[in-house]
Design a protein around this motif. Sequence first.
Motif, mmCIF file in Angstrom:
data_model
loop_
_atom_site.group_PDB
_atom_site.id
_atom_site.type_symbol
_atom_site.label_atom_id
_atom_site.label_comp_id
_atom_site.label_asym_id
_atom_site.label_seq_id
_atom_site.Cartn_x
_atom_site.Cartn_y
_atom_site.Cartn_z
ATOM 1 N N GLU A 1 0.840 -1.185 0.000
ATOM 2 C CA GLU A 1 0.000 0.000 0.000
ATOM 3 C C GLU A 1 0.885 1.249 0.000
ATOM 4 O O GLU A 1 1.810 1.365 0.800
ATOM 5 C CB GLU A 1 -0.898 0.013 1.240
ATOM 6 N N ARG B 1 0.653 5.135 0.715
ATOM 7 C CA ARG B 1 -0.196 6.161 1.308
ATOM 8 C C ARG B 1 0.170 7.525 0.740
ATOM 9 O O ARG B 1 1.341 7.874 0.648
ATOM 10 C CB ARG B 1 -0.044 6.162 2.828
ATOM 11 N N SER C 1 -4.803 6.435 -0.808
ATOM 12 C CA SER C 1 -3.851 5.333 -0.972
ATOM 13 C C SER C 1 -4.151 4.577 -2.254
ATOM 14 O O SER C 1 -5.269 4.626 -2.785
ATOM 15 C CB SER C 1 -3.902 4.373 0.219
ATOM 16 N N ASP D 1 -2.885 0.555 -4.092
ATOM 17 C CA ASP D 1 -2.214 -0.726 -3.891
ATOM 18 C C ASP D 1 -1.475 -1.104 -5.171
ATOM 19 O O ASP D 1 -2.058 -1.073 -6.268
ATOM 20 C CB ASP D 1 -3.209 -1.829 -3.527
#
Length: 336
Positions: A60, A62, A113, A115
């Motif tokens: 992830e 951020r 965020s 992924d």
Amino acid sequence: MDTRTALLAAAAAVLVVSAVGVVAAPDALDDPREENERPGHLRVAGIVVSPGEVRGETAELRLGVDLRHRGSAVENVTVRHRAIGAESGLLVDETTVDVGAVDGGGERTINGSVDVERAGGYRVETAVFVDGKRVETRTTRVGGVAALTPDYADTRVGFTEGNVWPTVAVSVREADNATATLSVSVSVTNRGDAASDPIDLRLLMRQAESNVIADEARETVGSVRPGRTDTVTATVEVPAEYNYYVDAALWSDDVLIDETQGVANLNPRETISTDESVEEVQFSVEDFADDRADAAGEDGADRGGDGATEDGTPGFGPVVALVALLAAALYARRRP
């Protein structure tokens, strides 16, 4: 009618007309400062990218977007993030954050965020929309995602990295014509702020020529205090007069957290060194800049007039060299 009466009558008439105007057009007495107030404006003051949850295959990223506001309130604000593969150009992930109304001036941080896979690099495109209309776009380049340590393997305990003191030290305890008993000492350091939990040390004695595992050993590394280094010793028995790679690994709950390598040279006629190391990859974040191909080349240096040959070798080329040789021959013939 005298002058005084006429003035009073005129003033009364002005009051009546003003009252009728206020009823008919109530906006006529609005504060003119409200009409002159600047319209709302948003701009991106900065973007901060940091690693979030790191899993086995994905990670992830951020994103903190600093929005700077001025003027009147701005309604229906959204922020969209797109992660695009740096090499493939394919969209990997997309998220949208509904911000709503932005008012009060100053800066406000909007968190989001995306992924991505733990491999390669990415371009993260951040766009700000007001009422569905794009008002600003920023792009950030993220590289070395593979260097992020998964959460399940995140520990501050690892093998000692020293320039002089060996991480893996091998000594011979006993030896005969057939076998050799070796004592392998491994240094482990706790780089964290708290005492570590016990972990496992596993050793493999790998014969250099055949890669056959001649012996293996396991030991428990006890709790190591913060900033301290402990030495763990294990005993192995291998056939004599061969050379071995000592593969060492630290495991926590069957998760590989660190590894290193040493050698044991038992063949007096030939020695080996540790295997070549792989180039380390580091996580990096930088502002994106367009890569424009021009005559200056990638590093900005002019390639057109440095006298380099076609293969990139500096020089004057074969034609100029031939002219120089002919000039030298003529000059030599003219000399008495």
